[in-house]
Design a protein around this motif. Structure first.
Motif, mmCIF file in Angstrom:
data_model
loop_
_atom_site.group_PDB
_atom_site.id
_atom_site.type_symbol
_atom_site.label_atom_id
_atom_site.label_comp_id
_atom_site.label_asym_id
_atom_site.label_seq_id
_atom_site.Cartn_x
_atom_site.Cartn_y
_atom_site.Cartn_z
ATOM 1 N N ARG A 135 12.061 -2.840 42.080
ATOM 2 C CA ARG A 135 10.745 -3.218 41.325
ATOM 3 C C ARG A 135 9.574 -3.106 42.389
ATOM 4 O O ARG A 135 8.412 -2.866 41.885
ATOM 5 C CB ARG A 135 10.694 -4.577 40.542
ATOM 6 C CG ARG A 135 10.837 -5.749 41.471
ATOM 7 C CD ARG A 135 10.833 -7.021 40.810
ATOM 8 N NE ARG A 135 10.944 -8.275 41.822
ATOM 9 C CZ ARG A 135 9.813 -8.697 42.194
ATOM 10 N NH1 ARG A 135 8.356 -8.467 41.600
ATOM 11 N NH2 ARG A 135 9.757 -9.683 42.988
ATOM 12 N N GLY A 136 9.800 -3.191 43.568
ATOM 13 C CA GLY A 136 8.602 -3.064 44.749
ATOM 14 C C GLY A 136 8.348 -1.698 44.770
ATOM 15 O O GLY A 136 8.906 -0.698 44.415
ATOM 16 N N GLU A 137 7.046 -1.423 45.285
ATOM 17 C CA GLU A 137 6.545 -0.190 45.589
ATOM 18 C C GLU A 137 7.634 0.552 46.501
ATOM 19 O O GLU A 137 7.821 1.801 46.290
ATOM 20 C CB GLU A 137 5.320 -0.163 46.301
ATOM 21 C CG GLU A 137 4.529 1.155 46.509
ATOM 22 C CD GLU A 137 3.325 0.937 47.440
ATOM 23 O OE1 GLU A 137 2.037 1.392 47.444
ATOM 24 O OE2 GLU A 137 3.292 0.011 48.552
ATOM 25 N N TYR A 138 8.442 0.019 47.579
ATOM 26 C CA TYR A 138 9.400 0.598 48.428
ATOM 27 C C TYR A 138 10.197 -0.429 48.605
ATOM 28 O O TYR A 138 10.022 -1.767 48.420
ATOM 29 C CB TYR A 138 8.663 1.114 49.790
ATOM 30 C CG TYR A 138 7.725 0.048 50.329
ATOM 31 C CD1 TYR A 138 8.341 -0.734 51.254
ATOM 32 C CD2 TYR A 138 6.458 -0.040 50.054
ATOM 33 C CE1 TYR A 138 7.598 -1.815 51.854
ATOM 34 C CE2 TYR A 138 5.431 -0.950 50.900
ATOM 35 C CZ TYR A 138 6.166 -1.673 51.648
ATOM 36 O OH TYR A 138 5.397 -2.457 52.233
ATOM 37 N N GLU B 285 9.460 0.872 41.857
ATOM 38 C CA GLU B 285 8.318 0.553 40.851
ATOM 39 C C GLU B 285 8.727 0.481 39.602
ATOM 40 O O GLU B 285 8.038 0.652 38.848
ATOM 41 C CB GLU B 285 7.158 1.541 41.201
ATOM 42 C CG GLU B 285 6.636 1.735 42.603
ATOM 43 C CD GLU B 285 5.060 2.584 42.550
ATOM 44 O OE1 GLU B 285 5.685 3.785 42.606
ATOM 45 O OE2 GLU B 285 4.160 2.153 42.744
ATOM 46 N N THR B 286 10.012 -0.011 39.360
ATOM 47 C CA THR B 286 10.408 -0.008 38.073
ATOM 48 C C THR B 286 11.173 -1.620 37.938
ATOM 49 O O THR B 286 12.005 -1.941 38.638
ATOM 50 C CB THR B 286 11.507 1.033 37.906
ATOM 51 O OG1 THR B 286 10.826 2.157 38.088
ATOM 52 C CG2 THR B 286 12.124 0.639 36.527
ATOM 53 N N THR B 287 10.429 -2.482 37.014
ATOM 54 C CA THR B 287 11.149 -3.828 36.755
ATOM 55 C C THR B 287 12.275 -3.672 35.688
ATOM 56 O O THR B 287 12.126 -3.112 34.478
ATOM 57 C CB THR B 287 10.072 -4.840 36.612
ATOM 58 O OG1 THR B 287 9.220 -4.795 37.572
ATOM 59 C CG2 THR B 287 10.562 -6.123 36.364
ATOM 60 N N ASP C 290 10.756 -1.378 32.520
ATOM 61 C CA ASP C 290 9.311 -1.453 31.959
ATOM 62 C C ASP C 290 8.960 0.011 31.858
ATOM 63 O O ASP C 290 7.729 0.189 31.868
ATOM 64 C CB ASP C 290 8.654 -2.428 32.573
ATOM 65 C CG ASP C 290 8.491 -2.181 34.165
ATOM 66 O OD1 ASP C 290 9.410 -1.094 34.717
ATOM 67 O OD2 ASP C 290 7.658 -2.660 34.985
#
Lengths: 101, 433
Positions: free
Chosen positions: B35-38, B127-129, B147
């Protein structure tokens, strides 16, 4: 009148200013669900949230402003039984972005 | 069309990366979702890397991984308000060709590990939860939702490496809620100093490093510990206590950290440093009895999500990497024998962990979390008593030594009583066994 939150607020704001965030404007990932008188667990968050996101209102309610949230989950765990907090991760890519971690 | 993979790994921390890397190396089609940017941008650790567990996954990691310092000295400190006492163990043997422990900076280390996962052939999406698991009427997990638009993906097995909050498993009803007495809230700051200053303050050369683990009055009567680790050009300083204790005690974690930084034994070590980050994170500390179900039809749990932390020995990332690797190896073995990812077949994962240091160590200390939680004298009375005894013993003031001995022993009896002392000794021995 100076409350306990006023005293710690500037200090925590300064601390958090060193961190990197991408705030998802208008889509807070944490909400307080009003269930009447705040439980001791919810009230405790005003002092123990490590990002100082929680504060009390003049009416004695607890509110949250999760812009500086570090997504630790302390509030979620503490209020799991009272149901006073709706907690989600921010949308992918948003929220705190640790430079070092 | 909905994409299908052999395996999906949720999370790109040490356990998720170990699992995704092992699966991809084994030739499976792997999707890893972060989920994080990286990878690393949501992850927090002290941080110490235990080489052995990474070496079993990437033997040549020392040549390329971003490592800060190898640890040549371990200090264990017990602190009261004015003093520290404890043990230092420094050995030149730790300057070996393949050191056993390193300090790392997670945001950098996790990014490197993730690059290795990609090189091994896994698809890594950041970047995906993940929003939920997909289950058939029989309860079997066959994929998940994210998401992202059209964010549904399917797989034979989903490995949950989503961290201490374990949100996905909890919401799917695969595990009970995380309890406040089973997690510690830790806050940490990164203090930057020139490399030479750190070398000087700790007596180090050429990437040698020191770690200090601390307990005592720094946690204000709560069950918890503090730490100070030397990185290349920074020092990590932090303190953590059980969330249930924070609630009862009502102390702000950052107030606790500030007090610890002002301690006369700690302040000079971080003097004149520039703080560049303040982080908070939960650490699973419930031990063996807090480990939830870690496998079922089409799913497995690894790392912090499974409470795999040995709080006594400050081990976590090694258990994360080991559980991630073992989970992946279990999947590979089932595949190679044509078996399905059923709860029954995946139970091999649990059996393998039970036979390894992972579960054996956690079992050894299964009583420790509750013992420390219920006996706060170990964090308050004892550090003070020991400090006073040492003060009495070392001060040369014309009082005869026998009298000093009587005072020292007397202070322990006065504070804890004979029964208290015996019971405390018994509790420690029992928790340690």
């Amino acid at each position: 009148m100076t409350t306990a939150t006023d005293v710690v607020a500037p200090r925590i704001a300064e601390r958090l200013s060193q961190n990197r965030y991408l705030v998802d404007e208008g889509r807070p990932h944490i909400r307080v669900i009003d269930k009447g008188k705040p439980s001791p667990a919810l009230l405790a968050l005003v002092t123990i949230c490590p990002a100082g996101c929680y504060s009390t209102t003049d009416e004695g309610k607890v509110e949250v402003a999760p812009d500086g949230c570090q997504e630790c989950g302390t509030c979620r765990v503490l209020c799991a039984d009272t149901g006073e907090i709706d907690w989600n991760y921010p949308r992918g890519g948003y929220g705190v972005l640790f430079k070092f971690g | 069309m909905i994409e299908k993979f052999d395996a999906i790994v949720v999370g790109a921390g040490p356990s998720g990366n170990a699992a995704a890397y092992t699966l991809a190396k084994g030739g499976l089609s792997v999707l890893q979702i972060e989920r994080g940017e990286y990878p690393g941008s949501k992850n927090v650790q002290g941080a110490i890397l235990y080489a052995d567990m990474l070496e079993r996954i990437i033997p040549e990691f020392r040549d390329e991984a971003p490592l800060e310092r190898h640890i040549i000295e371990q200090r264990l400190w017990m602190l009261d308000e004015h003093s520290h006492m404890g043990t230092h163990f420094r050995s030149d043997v730790f300057n070996e060709a393949k050191p056993n422990r390193y300090t790392i900076v997670r945001a950098q280390f996790d990014r490197w590990f993730s690059r290795k996962v990609k090189e091994a052939g896994a698809t890594v999406v950041c970047e995906t939860t993940v929003t939920g698991l997909l289950r058939d009427p029989a309860g079997r997990v066959y994929g998940l939702t994210t998401d992202r638009e059209g964010g549904e993906v399917h797989a034979d097995v989903v490995i949950l490496a989503d961290g201490v909050n374990s949100l996905i498993a909890e919401r799917a009803g695969l595990r009970p809620k995380v309890r406040p007495e089973h997690v510690a809230l830790a806050v940490k700051e990164m203090h930057f100093l020139p490399r030479e200053v750190i070398d000087q303050r700790f007596g180090l050369k050429e990437n040698e490093g020191v770690v200090i683990e601390m307990a005592g009055t720094i946690t204000a009567g709560m069950a918890g510990t503090g730490f100070l680790y030397t990185n290349g050009e920074s020092i990590s300083v932090g303190v953590g206590c059980l969330v249930s204790d924070f609630k009862e005690n009502g102390t702000s974690p950052y107030v606790l950290l500030d007090r610890m930084k002002r301690h006369p034994s700690i302040a000079p070590l971080i003097a004149d440093s520039e703080v560049k980050e303040y982080a908070a994170h939960l650490i699973p500390e419930g031990g063996y009895d807090a480990i939830p179900a870690i496998h079922g039809d089409g799913w497995m749990i690894v790392g912090d999500s499974g409470q795999f932390v040995n709080a006594m020995h400050r081990e976590g990332s090694n258990l994360a990497m080991t559980t991630g690797r073992v989970a992946a190896e279990t999947v590979l073995e089932l595949r190679s024998t044509g078996k399905h990812m059923t709860a029954h077949n995946l139970s091999v994962y649990r059996k393998k962990l039970e036979a390894s240091f992972v579960m054996k160590d956690l079992k050894k200390y299964r009583r420790l979390p509750s013992t420390l939680h219920d006996n706060k004298q170990f964090f308050t009375d004892y550090p003070r008593l020991l400090a006073r005894a040492a003060e009495t013993w070392f001060r040369v003031d014309g009082v005869e030594k026998k009298q000093k001995e009587r005072e020292m022993v007397g202070s322990f009896f006065k504070s804890r009583g004979l029964r208290g002392l015996i019971s405390d000794a018994f509790k420690v021995a029992r928790a340690w066994r």
